[in-house]
Design a protein around this motif. Structure first.
Motif, PDB file in Angstrom:
ATOM      1  N   LEU A 134      26.865  42.294  36.029  1.00  0.00           N
ATOM      2  CA  LEU A 134      27.193  43.592  35.435  1.00  0.00           C
ATOM      3  C   LEU A 134      28.227  44.319  36.283  1.00  0.00           C
ATOM      4  CD1 LEU A 134      26.658  45.813  33.325  1.00  0.00           C
ATOM      5  CD2 LEU A 134      24.816  46.651  34.816  1.00  0.00           C
ATOM      6  N   TYR A 135      28.059  44.280  37.607  1.00  0.00           N
ATOM      7  CA  TYR A 135      29.031  44.928  38.484  1.00  0.00           C
ATOM      8  C   TYR A 135      30.410  44.259  38.368  1.00  0.00           C
ATOM      9  CZ  TYR A 135      24.916  47.012  40.703  1.00  0.00           C
ATOM     10  OH  TYR A 135      23.753  47.702  40.940  1.00  0.00           O
ATOM     11  N   ALA A 136      30.415  42.917  38.313  1.00  0.00           N
ATOM     12  CA  ALA A 136      31.680  42.193  38.184  1.00  0.00           C
ATOM     13  C   ALA A 136      32.358  42.515  36.855  1.00  0.00           C
ATOM     14  CB  ALA A 136      31.436  40.686  38.305  1.00  0.00           C
ATOM     15  N   ALA A 137      31.558  42.664  35.798  1.00  0.00           N
ATOM     16  CA  ALA A 137      32.123  42.980  34.487  1.00  0.00           C
ATOM     17  C   ALA A 137      32.713  44.394  34.469  1.00  0.00           C
ATOM     18  CB  ALA A 137      31.054  42.833  33.410  1.00  0.00           C
ATOM     19  N   LEU A 138      32.030  45.333  35.110  1.00  0.00           N
ATOM     20  CA  LEU A 138      32.555  46.700  35.179  1.00  0.00           C
ATOM     21  C   LEU A 138      33.867  46.749  35.963  1.00  0.00           C
ATOM     22  CD1 LEU A 138      29.216  48.624  35.808  1.00  0.00           C
ATOM     23  CD2 LEU A 138      30.743  48.952  33.839  1.00  0.00           C
ATOM     24  N   TYR A 139      33.899  46.063  37.103  1.00  0.00           N
ATOM     25  CA  TYR A 139      35.139  46.002  37.882  1.00  0.00           C
ATOM     26  C   TYR A 139      36.270  45.371  37.078  1.00  0.00           C
ATOM     27  CZ  TYR A 139      38.527  44.161  41.185  1.00  0.00           C
ATOM     28  OH  TYR A 139      39.695  43.836  41.816  1.00  0.00           O
TER      29      TYR A 139
END
Length: 403
Positions: free
Chosen positions: A106-111
């Motif tokens: 999720l963090y990678a997708a937001l970035y």
């Protein structure tokens, strides 16, 4: 084998680049998926529901895959990637499965959305905020012990990854714009140099052609042989001008290509070609004395080109403003500099002839030469001689530009 190679060679470069990006992101997605099943990493991940833990099964494995596999599209389709991973994360939290390393997707997708999303950069964050509020309401209804402060703190973490990606995007955009402006400035500077070259070429050769054609008109009745020489000189000057113009136009076209652009100095004449200028001026009826002092050196192309243009412009002015008067050219080779001195012993300008010459009295040639000499950290001085005539003195460092 030859057919296969030709087919591979026909694949557009942008397809190769896209395939490379997809492969790199697929490797990241696969690594995150397999790391999710390492027990020691189970405590690392994103967690907000804190519901009673449910035993993992096939559905949990599918949700783990759904939180990692979409990362394959994180740069090519960042909105789709974020939507799929966010939905899988929400379902994983609502169903109460234990935290896994895959939730970091999720963090990678937001970035990635912040860094690579090309459009809908306001719509997607708004939709994400609405989705997060709905998830918080659902988790609260399911009995989550988290408070409003906890949800707010987690939302700050999510926004932080988005803003980090956005900052990277802005930085890259600024760098790309800077590179574009630098390239445009370099092209503009090269085209300005080409414009000066065109001025020098056209002015010098057309001046010589006009003088020789005027002389031929007077010589045809009385001296046919000399008139023939003058006409031959016109032909030679025209061919030389066409050759130089074609070369300059080739450089001008190259500045618009994506490949390595040629520059004007790539075709800089050698100092030995100054004798060609002298001979051309002599054929035009201008008495010229040429002298070299010191051991000849081989300066860089930019110095050779400017030296050639200084002599060319001085001879052009001599033919325009003092036709028929003796002109002296001295090239002094020194260890650290090249000194050019061009003097004319004329007593004034021929009004009738000057009026017929192209660019007579414009003064652009010497002004442009002064700028070019200063760019090489040299010096160009022009002055009227006390006994009559004109003098041009240029000093050029043999090592060229010293930026």
């Amino acid at each position: 084998m030859t057919t296969a190679r030709s087919l591979w060679g026909r694949i557009p470069l942008r397809w190769w680049r896209r395939a490379s990006v997809l492969i790199q992101d697929a490797v990241l997605a696969a690594a995150l998926f397999f790391l999710a099943f390492i027990p020691t990493l189970s405590v690392i991940g994103a967690q907000i529901g804190d519901l009673p833990e449910r035993r993992a099964g096939l559905v949990a494995t599918a949700l783990v895959l759904a939180q990692t596999a979409p990362l394959t599209l994180r740069r090519t389709r960042p909105a789709v990637c974020l939507g799929l991973i966010a939905a899988a994360f929400a379902a994983h939290q609502a169903l109460g499965y234990a935290t896994t390393f895959a939730s970091l997707g999720l963090y990678a997708a937001l970035y990635s959305a912040g860094a690579h999303l090309p459009r809908h950069r306001r719509t997607l964050p708004a939709a994400a905020c609405v989705g997060y509020i709905l998830l918080a309401v659902v988790l609260h209804r399911l009995g989550s012990p988290q408070t409003a402060v906890d949800y707010l703190a987690f939302s700050f973490a999510l926004c932080g990854f988005w803003l980090l990606g956005h900052g990277v995007r802005v930085h890259r955009a600024r760098e790309a714009e800077q590179r574009r402006l630098t390239a445009e400035a370099a092209i503009a500077a090269e085209r300005a140099r080409i414009a000066r070259e065109l001025h020098d070429v056209v002015t010098h050769h057309v001046t010589a052609m006009v003088i020789q054609s005027d002389a031929a008109q007077f010589l045809i009745p009385s001296a046919p042989e000399q008139a023939g020489q003058a006409l031959s000189g016109i032909s030679d000057a025209g061919r030389t001008a066409l050759t130089e113009l074609r070369s300059l136009l080739g450089v001008l076209e190259a500045t618009g290509n994506h490949g390595p652009a040629r520059t004007v100095t790539d075709r800089a004449p050698a100092l030995g070609q100054l004798t060609d200028l002298v001979e051309q001026a002599r054929r035009s009826g201008q008495p010229v004395r040429f002298t070299e002092q010191g051991p000849p050196a081989t300066p860089p192309p930019d110095v050779r080109l400017v030296a050639y243009r200084v002599v060319q412009e001085a001879l052009t002015n001599a033919m325009k403003h003092a036709p028929g008067h003796p002109t002296s050219i001295t090239v002094h080779h020194q260890p650290e500099r090249l000194v050019l001195t061009i003097t004319n012993e004329g007593t004034g300008t021929s009004p009738t002839l000057s009026a017929r010459l192209p660019g007579a009295g414009g003064g652009r040639g010497l002004i442009g030469l002064k700028e070019r000499v200063r760019a090489l950290h040299g010096d160009l001085r022009t002055a009227t001689r006390p006994a009559g005539g004109f003098e041009v003195r240029a000093t050029l460092p043999v090592q060229g530009r010293q930026d």
